[in-house]
Enzyme design. Sequence first.
Site, short mmCIF file in Angstrom:
data_model
loop_
_atom_site.label_atom_id
_atom_site.label_comp_id
_atom_site.label_asym_id
_atom_site.label_seq_id
_atom_site.Cartn_x
_atom_site.Cartn_y
_atom_site.Cartn_z
N GLY A 15 0.79 -1.23 0.00
CA GLY A 15 0.00 0.00 0.00
C GLY A 15 0.82 1.28 0.00
O GLY A 15 0.46 2.24 0.68
N SER A 16 1.88 1.32 -0.82
CA SER A 16 2.63 2.58 -0.84
C SER A 16 1.87 3.66 -1.63
O SER A 16 1.91 4.84 -1.27
CB SER A 16 4.05 2.39 -1.38
OG SER A 16 4.03 2.16 -2.77
N ASN A 17 1.15 3.27 -2.67
CA ASN A 17 0.31 4.25 -3.37
C ASN A 17 -0.83 4.71 -2.46
O ASN A 17 -1.20 5.88 -2.47
CB ASN A 17 -0.26 3.66 -4.67
CG ASN A 17 0.73 3.77 -5.81
OD1 ASN A 17 0.97 4.86 -6.32
ND2 ASN A 17 1.34 2.65 -6.17
N MET A 91 -5.11 -6.91 -6.37
CA MET A 91 -4.72 -7.97 -7.29
C MET A 91 -5.86 -8.92 -7.67
O MET A 91 -5.61 -10.10 -7.95
CB MET A 91 -3.57 -8.77 -6.68
CG MET A 91 -2.35 -7.94 -6.36
SD MET A 91 -1.66 -7.12 -7.81
CE MET A 91 -0.85 -8.52 -8.58
N ASN A 108 -7.65 3.20 -11.35
CA ASN A 108 -6.56 2.28 -11.02
C ASN A 108 -5.25 2.93 -11.44
O ASN A 108 -5.22 3.80 -12.30
CB ASN A 108 -6.74 0.96 -11.78
CG ASN A 108 -5.64 -0.05 -11.48
OD1 ASN A 108 -5.23 -0.19 -10.33
ND2 ASN A 108 -5.16 -0.72 -12.51
N HIS A 110 -1.41 1.88 -12.91
CA HIS A 110 -0.66 0.77 -13.53
C HIS A 110 0.76 1.25 -13.84
O HIS A 110 0.93 2.36 -14.36
CB HIS A 110 -1.37 0.32 -14.82
CG HIS A 110 -0.65 -0.80 -15.49
ND1 HIS A 110 -0.74 -2.10 -15.05
CD2 HIS A 110 0.20 -0.80 -16.53
CE1 HIS A 110 0.03 -2.86 -15.81
NE2 HIS A 110 0.61 -2.10 -16.72
N VAL A 145 -8.81 -5.76 -18.54
CA VAL A 145 -7.74 -5.40 -17.62
C VAL A 145 -6.89 -4.25 -18.18
O VAL A 145 -6.46 -4.30 -19.35
CB VAL A 145 -6.84 -6.64 -17.35
CG1 VAL A 145 -5.61 -6.25 -16.54
CG2 VAL A 145 -7.64 -7.70 -16.61
N ASP A 146 -6.63 -3.24 -17.38
CA ASP A 146 -5.75 -2.11 -17.71
C ASP A 146 -6.09 -1.42 -19.03
O ASP A 146 -5.20 -1.03 -19.78
CB ASP A 146 -4.27 -2.57 -17.75
CG ASP A 146 -3.82 -3.14 -16.41
OD1 ASP A 146 -4.37 -2.71 -15.38
OD2 ASP A 146 -2.92 -3.99 -16.41
N ALA A 174 7.43 7.88 -9.16
CA ALA A 174 6.58 8.65 -10.10
C ALA A 174 5.10 8.37 -9.84
O ALA A 174 4.26 9.27 -9.91
CB ALA A 174 6.95 8.29 -11.53
C1 GRF Z 1 2.11 -0.45 -8.02
O1 GRF Z 1 3.24 -0.57 -8.84
C2 GRF Z 1 0.88 -0.20 -8.85
O2 GRF Z 1 1.14 0.53 -10.00
C3 GRF Z 1 0.46 -1.59 -9.22
O3 GRF Z 1 0.71 -2.36 -8.06
C4 GRF Z 1 1.77 -1.76 -7.33
C5 GRF Z 1 1.25 -1.54 -5.94
O4 GRF Z 1 2.24 -1.10 -5.07
N1 GRF Z 1 -0.92 -1.61 -9.65
P1 GRF Z 1 1.85 -0.47 -3.67
O5 GRF Z 1 1.07 -1.54 -2.89
O6 GRF Z 1 0.99 0.73 -3.92
O7 GRF Z 1 3.13 -0.15 -3.01
#
Ligand code: GRF
Length: 320
Positions: A15-17, A91, A108, A110, A145-146, A174
């Site tokens: 969950g870094s995003n 996922m 989302n 990607h 997907v995507d 980024a």
């Molecule tokens: C990220 O690279 C995002 O683009 C992809 O999954 C990864 C999730 O990373 N969909 P995080 O859990 O947000 O660190």
Amino acid sequence: MADRARVAILISGRGSNMAALIYAARADDCPYEIALVTGDKPDAPGLSLARAEGIDILRLDDKSLGATYWKALQEALDAARIDTIALAGFMRIIPTDFVARWAGRMVNIHPSLLPRHPGLRSHDAVLAAGETTTGATVHLVSDQVDSGAILGQVEVAVLPGDTADSLATRVLIAEHQLYPRILSEFVTRERDPDWIVAKVGGLALALPETRFKTSHGAPGWKVGSPSSDKFFAIMWLSHHGEESTAVLLKTSGQDEMAQLIAAEPDLYFRPAYYGPSDWIGLRLDRAGVGWDHVAEWLSRSWQTTAPPRLTRLLRVADEF
Ligand code: GRF
């Protein structure tokens, strides 16, 4: 900022995003708030982080639960009055009925410049293709997907000697810049009067025998033959000292109007400028406008206004 859009983040891992979205939402002028973090793995590290940051979380488990899982998720989203879903490393393949229910309200991120390299292992694919540039994309979620509409992208250079891991690390930086910015733009675009007029126009013109016409300078939509057409929807754009974007629609009369305004005074209003008419104002510059509800209202107003030859046709079609 008052009346922020309520966002739920769905995660499966670290969950870094998610963290980037949470910290950006701490700015006073951020147009969204994170109202819920959940996902498909009850022990995802990101959930503990979100909880430590004071965000409501829900530890749902998707182990072979199938439909039960998606139902529980939907209930949680409804209970938290979520406007927009942000997937961040979630996922799961999302069932089509869930995608349809959230159409236009689920985004989302990607880690590639879509449409190039969708799916898993995108950094490997970038290196194998010998690309010199990659990046990240925020997009609407669609059935494939995507592949939903692209909302924003950021480019990242591929360096000589990059591995999938080194590239992933840099692309992630980024991503953390891109996601909060694009989510903010996304939730505010629905407050932009031009966007709202285009959206109402799309719904109004989908009804039979309708056309665009201005009414005292305001965009409006009429139904019927050109010689006897009548307005069934008129925009109310922050005029006469009232700062609001709304659409005026025909009610069945004063009684219904009074009832609606008494029941939901934040949603409905009496457009003073129109005097004691049957027009009611439906506010559209709020977070989480129910566009299905707006479409139903437009259709009702159309039916109230359209000539009998058109409403008869509609009734016949309804019977099939
Ligand atoms: C990220 O690279 C995002 O683009 C992809 O999954 C990864 C999730 O990373 N969909 P995080 O859990 O947000 O660190």
